[in-house]
Design a protein around this motif. Structure first.
Motif, PDB file in Angstrom:
ATOM      1  N   ASP A   1      -3.059   0.027  -0.317  1.00 21.39           N
ATOM      2  CA  ASP A   1      -1.862   0.717  -0.776  1.00 21.39           C
ATOM      3  C   ASP A   1      -1.435   0.151  -2.129  1.00 21.39           C
ATOM      4  OD1 ASP A   1       0.571   1.874  -1.262  1.00 21.39           O
ATOM      5  OD2 ASP A   1       1.480   1.331   0.662  1.00 21.39           O
ATOM      6  N   PRO A   2      -1.496   0.959  -3.213  1.00 25.25           N
ATOM      7  CA  PRO A   2      -1.112   0.450  -4.535  1.00 25.25           C
ATOM      8  C   PRO A   2       0.278  -0.176  -4.563  1.00 25.25           C
ATOM      9  CG  PRO A   2      -2.195   2.572  -4.753  1.00 25.25           C
ATOM     10  CD  PRO A   2      -1.984   2.349  -3.281  1.00 25.25           C
ATOM     11  N   LYS A   3       1.190   0.344  -3.755  1.00 27.43           N
ATOM     12  CA  LYS A   3       2.550  -0.200  -3.752  1.00 27.43           C
ATOM     13  C   LYS A   3       2.621  -1.585  -3.122  1.00 27.43           C
ATOM     14  CE  LYS A   3       4.780   4.363  -3.639  1.00 27.43           C
ATOM     15  NZ  LYS A   3       5.687   5.262  -2.893  1.00 27.43           N
ATOM     16  N   GLU A   4       1.581  -1.925  -2.337  1.00 30.76           N
ATOM     17  CA  GLU A   4       1.558  -3.215  -1.662  1.00 30.76           C
ATOM     18  C   GLU A   4       0.501  -4.162  -2.226  1.00 30.76           C
ATOM     19  OE1 GLU A   4       3.709  -4.184   0.642  1.00 30.76           O
ATOM     20  OE2 GLU A   4       4.757  -2.258   0.445  1.00 30.76           O
ATOM     21  N   SER A   5      -0.084  -3.788  -3.345  1.00 30.62           N
ATOM     22  CA  SER A   5      -1.114  -4.648  -3.926  1.00 30.62           C
ATOM     23  C   SER A   5      -0.501  -6.001  -4.299  1.00 30.62           C
ATOM     24  CB  SER A   5      -1.720  -3.998  -5.168  1.00 30.62           C
ATOM     25  OG  SER A   5      -0.913  -4.220  -6.313  1.00 30.62           O
TER      26      SER A   5
ATOM     27  N   ALA B   1       0.275  -1.744 -10.014  1.00 29.44           N
ATOM     28  CA  ALA B   1      -0.674  -2.055  -8.947  1.00 29.44           C
ATOM     29  C   ALA B   1      -1.853  -2.874  -9.460  1.00 29.44           C
ATOM     30  CB  ALA B   1      -1.186  -0.766  -8.302  1.00 29.44           C
TER      31      ALA B   1
ATOM     32  N   ALA C   1       1.396  -5.685  -7.466  1.00 25.54           N
ATOM     33  CA  ALA C   1       2.673  -4.972  -7.375  1.00 25.54           C
ATOM     34  C   ALA C   1       3.775  -5.864  -6.821  1.00 25.54           C
ATOM     35  CB  ALA C   1       2.511  -3.724  -6.509  1.00 25.54           C
ATOM     36  N   LYS C   2       3.396  -6.831  -6.004  1.00 23.93           N
ATOM     37  CA  LYS C   2       4.391  -7.764  -5.470  1.00 23.93           C
ATOM     38  C   LYS C   2       4.908  -8.707  -6.556  1.00 23.93           C
ATOM     39  CE  LYS C   2       2.608  -7.628  -0.743  1.00 23.93           C
ATOM     40  NZ  LYS C   2       1.985  -8.386   0.362  1.00 23.93           N
TER      41      LYS C   2
ATOM     42  N   PRO D   1       6.516  -5.209  -9.842  1.00 25.53           N
ATOM     43  CA  PRO D   1       6.739  -3.900  -9.211  1.00 25.53           C
ATOM     44  C   PRO D   1       6.421  -2.754 -10.182  1.00 25.53           C
ATOM     45  CG  PRO D   1       8.522  -5.399  -8.660  1.00 25.53           C
ATOM     46  CD  PRO D   1       7.681  -6.107  -9.688  1.00 25.53           C
ATOM     47  N   GLY D   2       5.683  -1.781  -9.667  1.00 25.60           N
ATOM     48  CA  GLY D   2       5.286  -0.648 -10.499  1.00 25.60           C
ATOM     49  C   GLY D   2       3.927  -0.821 -11.148  1.00 25.60           C
TER      50      GLY D   2
END
Length: 361
Positions: A257-261, A271, A264-265, A268-269
């Motif tokens: 999940d790109p949002k959870e890469s 990936a 991204a952590k 944010p935004g």
């Protein structure tokens, strides 16, 4: 690879592999903008790019903060281990979201280092403006500035051997590389109009570029060569690569999940974009596809080249040049050996061009 009389050789540093100005002239010295701090440390065991043609880190028109904090010189990272670069040595993988941090084109040209470079130099540029019209205008200004700097250098008795790489593929600038493909031909037309005839141009694409899209691009006046691949956007799989197993994102990074890469952590935004061994199967499949479609334009190919043997596979698949980047982080002891192998294998490929055409016809 010979582009408009400039012999750029069969092996190049990938954009960013040696910062904005290439390896330090004296390998044991750390100079701002020349390579990275760990290069002289690892040089004795094989991290040596000196025999490869330099491709500069991609620059934008204006200064850009990006995600890699820089010192006041706009060249030196403040962090020894930048948070925007994640290296997984076990999986031979790198995830980055540098996002084109740099001082901008004018500041780089003012240093007069590119102008004084006696060897061929590939200057990588990109626009991250928000819409096509602004990107075209920004790149036009970039081409004008480069043309002006070139003519000024020639008047001073210098002989720059520049190739302009137009980056259409950075996944960390807030743009979808797929959306930029339609802009390539108009931008190449502008580059042909504004740059001196002595300066070749080379568009750069990521793994998502469809082989069929390259056919028309390769025939454009401003397309002297093609460079592939940039990084793979996190979690993506190219539509053209249905027969190639996708990257196992969960195995390498714990999620697809790109949002959870992991990047991204941290940012944010963003990936991140993947480079490493899993790109090589895509490259080895893509190259014969474009050659079978009739593309004769020189291709500088990179993505997952981590050993001398990898260069043989890339040249035999249809490349004219090999681009080395993540090898510096993932297999630093192999850099010098891989560059030497690239020279040998490029020569072997040139001697067997007829056999290649027959085999893939």
């Amino acid at each position: 690879m010979n582009l408009r009389g400039i012999e750029v050789g069969p092996v190049h540093c990938a954009s960013g592999a040696t910062n904005f100005f290439g390896p330090s002239p004296k390998w044991w010295m750390v100079k701002p903008g020349h390579g990275w701090w760990y290069h002289p440390v690892l040089h004795p065991i094989g991290l040596d790019f000196h025999a490869a043609t330099v491709t500069t880190k991609t620059t934008t028109l204006l200064a850009r903060a990006g995600n890699m904090p820089l010192e006041d010189d706009g060249l030196t990272p403040k962090e020894w281990m930048p948070a925007c670069i994640i290296v997984n040595h076990g999986e031979k993988a790198v995830l980055n979201a540098v996002s084109l941090s740099g001082p901008g084109l004018e500041a780089l040209l003012q240093k007069n280092i590119w102008q004084r470079c006696a060897s061929p130099l590939i200057i990588s540029v990109m626009s991250l403006a928000r819409n096509p019209a602004d990107r075209k205008a920004e790149l036009s200004e970039i081409f004008r500035m480069i043309a002006s700097a070139y003519h000024k250098a020639v008047k001073q008795g210098l002989r720059p051997q520049w190739v302009i790489q137009i980056n259409f593929s950075c996944p960390n600038g807030g743009l979808d590389p797929n959306d930029l493909v339609a802009e390539v031909l108009p931008i190449l037309e502008v580059s042909y109009e504004l740059l001196p005839r002595e300066i070749p141009t080379m568009p750069k694409f990521g793994p998502e570029i469809h082989p069929e899209s390259v056919v028309a691009i390769s025939k454009a006046k401003g397309c002297d060569a093609i460079c592939v691949f940039n990084t793979m956007p996190f979690g993506k799989h190219p539509k053209w690569a249905r027969d190639i197993p996708p990257i196992d994102w969960k195995k390498i990074f714990g999620t697809d999940d790109p949002k959870e890469s992991p990047m991204a952590k941290r940012f944010p935004g963003f990936a991140g974009g993947y480079s490493g061994k899993e790109l090589l199967p895509f490259l080895l499949a893509w190259l014969p596809m474009v050659r079978n479609l009739g593309v004769q334009t020189p291709i500088c190919a990179g993505g997952g080249i981590l050993s001398p043997d990898d260069t043989a596979r890339v040249f035999s698949a249809g490349a004219n040049g090999a681009s080395l980047g993540s090898i510096a982080m993932l297999a630093p002891t192999q850099v010098r050996r891989t560059i030497r192998a690239a020279y040998r294998n490029a020569s072997l490929f040139a001697q067997n061009t007829a056999r290649y055409v027959i085999r893939n016809s």
